[in-house]
Design an enzyme around this catalytic site. Structure first.
Site, PDB file in Angstrom:
ATOM      1  NE  ARG A  18     -90.235  30.783  56.924  1.00  0.00           N
ATOM      2  CZ  ARG A  18     -90.661  30.957  55.669  1.00  0.00           C
ATOM      3  NH1 ARG A  18     -90.719  29.946  54.838  1.00  0.00           N
ATOM      4  NH2 ARG A  18     -91.031  32.144  55.246  1.00  0.00           N
ATOM      5  CG  ASN A  60     -87.191  29.866  53.393  1.00  0.00           C
ATOM      6  OD1 ASN A  60     -86.384  28.986  53.692  1.00  0.00           O
ATOM      7  ND2 ASN A  60     -87.217  31.040  53.999  1.00  0.00           N
ATOM      8  CD  GLN A  61     -90.546  26.989  47.291  1.00  0.00           C
ATOM      9  OE1 GLN A  61     -91.733  27.248  47.160  1.00  0.00           O
ATOM     10  NE2 GLN A  61     -89.593  27.682  46.660  1.00  0.00           N
ATOM     11  CG  ASP A  68     -84.873  37.387  45.602  1.00  0.00           C
ATOM     12  OD1 ASP A  68     -84.786  36.442  46.418  1.00  0.00           O
ATOM     13  OD2 ASP A  68     -85.936  37.694  45.031  1.00  0.00           O
ATOM     14  CG  ASP A 108     -83.631  32.583  47.057  1.00  0.00           C
ATOM     15  OD1 ASP A 108     -84.352  31.719  47.598  1.00  0.00           O
ATOM     16  OD2 ASP A 108     -84.073  33.668  46.603  1.00  0.00           O
ATOM     17  NE  ARG A 109     -88.301  27.592  43.283  1.00  0.00           N
ATOM     18  CZ  ARG A 109     -89.470  26.976  43.457  1.00  0.00           C
ATOM     19  NH1 ARG A 109     -89.538  25.656  43.584  1.00  0.00           N
ATOM     20  NH2 ARG A 109     -90.581  27.680  43.523  1.00  0.00           N
ATOM     21  CG  ASP A 110     -89.434  30.900  44.567  1.00  0.00           C
ATOM     22  OD1 ASP A 110     -89.440  30.240  43.511  1.00  0.00           O
ATOM     23  OD2 ASP A 110     -89.959  30.505  45.621  1.00  0.00           O
TER      24      ASP A 110
HETATM   25 MG    MG Z   1     -85.897  34.659  46.771  1.00  0.00          MG
END
Ligand code: MG
Length: 189
Positions: A113, A63-64, A140, A18-20
């Site tokens: 998504r 997801n963006q 996260d 995951d990114r964020d």
């Molecule tokens: Mg995240």
């Protein structure tokens, strides 16, 4: 629970990230819309370098929806990812692909998504040798854990466990404080 330090991870394994909240600072109820809002979390660049030496591929699945909402353009997102990859490479890390689910929930007809697994399926199409049984998803959010489990990956939850309900615990194979902590554990094997 899975003991990460006991896994025999070699160059047949894939790491999904995951990114964020895993790679960069996550803004609750907001998006990273510009590169100057993007901040790597502590230890992440070093972690990505270490992990690049262990896994065959590292793939980001993010997801963006801010694009679908019109808060940023696809080009803005691309620019952020280009700059992110430059930094990662500068530190000796490698990320092989980034998949972004940018549609509004209502328009997500391809099920891209997370927790839907369209991005995993796309990765498998692009890199057919990916074996989900030899893949780890690090995230996260509960949706990251659902995404990984739905395709038979091992799942690692990083960050604030207060986000998890008791019913979610069966979705999580291992917990780490951060991507740095995960990399240190994996590199110890
Ligand atoms: Mg995240």
């Amino acid at each position: 629970m899975v003991h990460l330090s006991k896994l025999k991870i070699d160059k047949t394994w894939t790491l999904f990230l995951d990114r964020d909240g895993v790679i960069n600072l996550h803004y609750p109820n907001d998006y990273v819309k510009h590169w100057d809002e993007f901040f790597f979390l502590e230890g992440v660049l070093d972690a990505l370098k270490k992990l690049s030496g262990v896994f065959k591929r590292i793939i980001i699945v993010t997801n963006q929806q801010g694009v679908g909402k019109g808060l940023m353009t696809g080009n803005d997102l691309q620019f952020i990812h280009d700059e992110m990859l430059k930094e990662v490479r500068k530190y000796g890390g490698r990320i092989h692909a980034i998949y972004s689910a940018t549609e509004l929930v209502a328009n997500d007809s391809k099920n891209m998504r997370k927790p839907a697994t369209g991005m995993a399926k796309q990765a498998k199409k692009d890199f057919p040798e990916i074996d989900f049984a030899k893949s780890i998803m690090v995230g996260d959010s509960v949706t990251d854990m659902q995404f990984g489990k739905a395709e038979g990956m091992l799942t690692v939850f990083v960050g604030d466990v207060a986000k998890l309900q008791p019913a979610h615990e069966k979705l999580v194979d291992a917990y780490c404080e951060s991507l740095g902590d995960f990399a240190a554990t994996i590199a110890r094997q």
